[in-house]
Design a protein around this motif. Structure first.
Motif: not given
Length: 247
Positions: A196-200, A204-209
């Motif tokens: 959940k955290k990683l998907a969020a 919201s911030q993109g794949v690099e983030a």
């Protein structure tokens, strides 16, 4: 509680209209589920409809700073809840009701349900995150189509657009929802929370983030008893025999 699954049922006549009271009740119910150690959560309705949206009286009176902050708190409660949350939708699910469903991790809907952003009929646009969540899932074009035309859509259309997860026959909605919820609750709870955290972050911030956040988020997974026990089970018996404790 049904085993490790917390079932949160809205029953706020006449149509589960979201005002400050129902908003606070949902926030409190999620906190209760967390306190119970729920490993999966179901949000459903005991009324004829899932939710017909927001209470216009509450909007007419002005949400104000406190009301606006409460809506942000509600969305944060869904986002920060560690267990996966399933919206089980039947009947009408429009306006704020759809936005609550979209705030969940999964949406399963009955075939006859109707969903949509109906805010234009009262001179508004979605106020609780539908525009951005539909944009994430189905793209900017679909988000603008749903938010500007204000139409109701059948569940099959929104499944095809990747806005909801699954459509089932009306008579199977409750049972199909619980099958998914129990499967999630029996799984590696710490890993689900990390997902959940990683998907969020990615949304919201993109794949690099997300790539940069990944190692820190995964620390809890590697430190979990479920990971250690599952690896031991795999080595001793092969895949598919691990039993997860949720720790």
């Amino acid at each position: 509680m049904e085993g490790a699954v917390a079932v949160l049922t809205m029953q706020y006549p006449p149509h589960n209209l979201f005002d400050l009271a129902l908003t606070r009740a949902v926030i409190d119910a999620l906190a209760w589920a967390r306190g119970q150690g729920a490993r999966a959560v179901v949000l459903n309705s005991a009324m004829r409809h899932f939710s017909a949206g927001a209470d216009l009286k509450a909007i007419e009176n002005g949400l104000g700073e406190d009301g606006g902050q409460l809506l942000l708190e509600l969305l944060g409660a869904f986002r920060e809840h560690p267990a996966p949350i399933i919206a089980s939708v039947h009947g009408v699910c429009v306006g704020g009701g759809l936005e609550i469903a979209l705030a969940c991790d999964f949406v399963i809907a009955a075939e006859s349900s109707k969903l949509g952003c109906v805010e234009p009929i009262v001179g508004l646009h979605p106020l609780m995150g539908a525009i951005q969540r539909i944009s994430q899932r189905a793209g900017e074009l679909r988000a603008k189509e749903m938010a500007m035309f204000g139409r109701r859509f059948d569940a099959q259309t929104l499944e095809r657009w990747n806005i909801i997860n699954r459509v089932v026959p009306d008579a199977r909605l409750a049972s199909a929802t619980m099958v998914l919820a129990r499967e999630l609750a029996a799984g590696p709870t710490v890993a689900h929370a990390a997902t959940k955290k990683l998907a969020a972050v990615a949304a919201s911030q993109g794949v690099e983030a997300a790539d940069k956040a990944m190692l820190e988020i995964q620390k809890a997974v590697f430190a979990s008893r479920d990971f250690a026990n599952a690896v031991a089970s795999y080595r001793e018996r092969g895949p598919g025999f691990a039993m997860f404790e949720g720790r």
